[in-house]
Design an enzyme around this catalytic site. Structure first.
Site, PDB file in Angstrom:
ATOM      1  N   LYS A  87       0.874  -1.170   0.013  1.00  0.00           N
ATOM      2  CA  LYS A  87       0.044   0.052  -0.002  1.00  0.00           C
ATOM      3  C   LYS A  87       0.765   1.121   0.023  1.00  0.00           C
ATOM      4  O   LYS A  87       1.316   1.922   1.231  1.00  0.00           O
ATOM      5  CB  LYS A  87      -1.056   0.029   1.185  1.00  0.00           C
ATOM      6  CG  LYS A  87      -2.147   0.860   1.159  1.00  0.00           C
ATOM      7  CD  LYS A  87      -3.129   0.739   2.278  1.00  0.00           C
ATOM      8  CE  LYS A  87      -4.058   1.790   2.388  1.00  0.00           C
ATOM      9  NZ  LYS A  87      -5.154   2.124   1.077  1.00  0.00           N
TER      10      LYS A  87
HETATM   11  N1  PMP Z   1      -7.258  -1.380  -3.157  1.00  0.00           N
HETATM   12  C1  PMP Z   1      -7.025  -0.174  -3.090  1.00  0.00           C
HETATM   13  C2  PMP Z   1      -6.470   0.542  -4.044  1.00  0.00           C
HETATM   14  C3  PMP Z   1      -7.451   0.622  -1.762  1.00  0.00           C
HETATM   15  O1  PMP Z   1      -6.965   1.816  -1.569  1.00  0.00           O
HETATM   16  C4  PMP Z   1      -7.995  -0.342  -0.687  1.00  0.00           C
HETATM   17  C5  PMP Z   1      -8.268   0.486   0.620  1.00  0.00           C
HETATM   18  N2  PMP Z   1      -7.225   0.308   1.489  1.00  0.00           N
HETATM   19  C6  PMP Z   1      -8.501  -1.500  -1.020  1.00  0.00           C
HETATM   20  C7  PMP Z   1      -8.312  -2.029  -2.266  1.00  0.00           C
HETATM   21  C8  PMP Z   1      -9.217  -2.185   0.106  1.00  0.00           C
HETATM   22  O2  PMP Z   1      -8.048  -2.618   1.006  1.00  0.00           O
HETATM   23  P1  PMP Z   1      -8.822  -2.921   2.361  1.00  0.00           P
HETATM   24  O3  PMP Z   1      -9.982  -3.709   2.312  1.00  0.00           O
HETATM   25  O4  PMP Z   1      -7.575  -3.417   3.108  1.00  0.00           O
HETATM   26  O5  PMP Z   1      -9.168  -1.540   2.885  1.00  0.00           O
END
Ligand code: PMP
Length: 298
Positions: A160
Site C-alpha cells: 500500500k
Molecule cells: N485497493 C485499493 C487501491 C485501496 O486503496 C484499498 C483500501 N485500502 C483497497 C483495495 C481495500 O483494502 P482494505 O479492504 O484492506 O481497506
C-alpha cells in the site's frame, strides 16, 4: 466542500515519531524524500465503537508494505498498533478513520535514499459509524479508467505504497468529471482489477466472483467479506475476470475499509441490480465490524 476543515488545521493531537504532538505542529519540511520520490507507505483503518477492526492485520500490512519498499520502520508491530489506539484515544473518538503513514525523511534528496531516517505518523479523525442500507442499495456508478494497474515487475503492487495512488487519483478525477462516483481499473493484461480505493466483487448464480489479487492490493475487507460469504454457504471464486464477463454478472459491490460493502449499479456499459447477496453481505459486514449479530436472512 466549504464546511470541511482542512486536514492541517484541525484540533487535538496525533502520534508523530513516537509521541503525541499537537495536531497543527505535526509538520515536515518541503525537502522530504517521501514527498519527492513517493518513498511512503500507509494504512487506512476504521475504529468502530472503540475497537479498530482488524488492527493487527492492518499493522502487519503496513510493515510488509514498508519491507517491500526497503523501508525499515523503527518500531515494533505492537508499538505501532498501540500507537494507533493512543491516537484515537487522545482525540476522544470511538468511531474514527485511522491513518498511519511511514515515509523517508530529508537526510538525502536524490533517488538514492540510503541515509534517510524513517518517520511514522498516525492521525485519526472522527468517522461516525453511520449505516444507511437503503441509500447504499441504490448502488454507485463507475466509469472504466484508461489507466491500467501495473504488472508486479513494474511496480511494488502488493504494497500500500503512496506512489501507486497516482493513477488512482487521476482515474477518480476523470470519472468524477463525467459524473461517476468512482472508476474501475483494469490490469496490465486487460483483466478486471479493482476500483481506485476498494476491491471489487461480482455475483453470478449465487456465487461470488472476485479478481485474483496478483497485481493490486489484497484487501482486508474483501477477505472479511469472503469469510462472511462462506458462513452463509455462498461459494467464492477468485479468478481472472475479463471485462466482457461483466455482462453476465447480476450484482456487483466494492469492498474496502472506507467503502465497507458498497453496491454498484453501473460500470461503463454494464448494469447490475443490487440484490439479496449484496444486501446480506453489507449487513453482515456492518454487524461484524461492530461485533453485532447480522439479522438478515437470505
Ligand atoms: N485497493 C485499493 C487501491 C485501496 O486503496 C484499498 C483500501 N485500502 C483497497 C483495495 C481495500 O483494502 P482494505 O479492504 O484492506 O481497506
Amino acid at each position: 466542500m466549504a464546511d470541511v476543515i482542512p486536514f492541517d488545521q484541525r484540533d487535538g493531537s496525533l502520534w508523530f515519531d513516537g509521541k503525541l504532538v499537537p495536531w497543527k505542529e505535526a509538520q515536515i519540511h518541503v525537502l522530504t524524500h517521501g514527498l519527492h520520490y513517493a518513498s511512503a507507505v500507509f494504512e487506512g483503518e476504521r475504529m468502530y465503537s472503540g475497537r479498530i477492526y482488524k488492527l493487527q492485520e492492518h499493522t502487519e500490512r503496513l510493515f510488509e508494505s514498508a519491507r517491500i519498499l526497503g523501508i525499515k520502520i523503527p518500531y515494533t508491530v505492537d508499538e505501532i498498533s498501540k500507537a494507533c489506539i493512543a491516537a484515537c484515544e487522545v482525540q476522544g473518538t470511538a468511531d474514527a478513520y485511522v491513518r498511519p503513514v511511514v515515509w523517508r525523511g530529508s537526510e538525502m534528496m536524490a533517488v538514492s535514499a540510503q541515509q534517510t531516517k524513517t518517520h511514522v505518523a498516525i492521525a485519526t479523525w472522527s468517522w461516525p459509524s453511520y449505516f444507511d442500507p437503503e441509500t447504499k442499495m441504490k448502488g454507485i456508478r463507475l466509469d472504466i479508467s484508461d489507466w491500467k494497474r501495473p504488472a508486479p515487475d513494474t511496480a511494488p503492487t502488493a504494497a500500500k505504497a503512496a506512489g501507486l495512488y497516482m493513477i488512482c487519483t487521476m482515474s477518480k478525477h476523470a470519472a468524477e468529471s463525467k459524473g461517476y462516483t468512482d472508476a474501475l481499473m483494469l490490469d496490465y493484461r486487460g483483466y478486471v482489477a479493482e476500483a481506485t480505493g476498494a476491491n471489487i466483487v461480482f455475483v453470478k448464480d449465487g456465487v461470488l466472483h472476485t479478481p485474483t489479487p496478483d497485481c493490486f492490493l489484497d484487501g482486508i475487507t474483501r477477505r472479511s467479506v469472503e469469510g462472511l460469504a462462506r458462513i452463509r454457504q455462498i461459494p467464492v471464486v477468485e479468478r481472472h475476470i475479463k471485462p466482457d464477463e461483466m455482462a453476465d454478472f447480476s450484482e456487483c459491490f466494492l469492498a474496502g475499509t472506507a467503502a465497507e460493502v458498497t453496491p454498484v449499479s453501473e460500470i461503463g456499459p454494464y448494469r447490475f441490480t443490487p440484490g439479496d447477496i449484496s444486501r446480506a453481505l453489507m449487513h453482515d459486514y456492518a454487524a461484524e465490524v461492530r461485533r453485532e449479530k447480522s439479522l438478515v436472512t437470505l
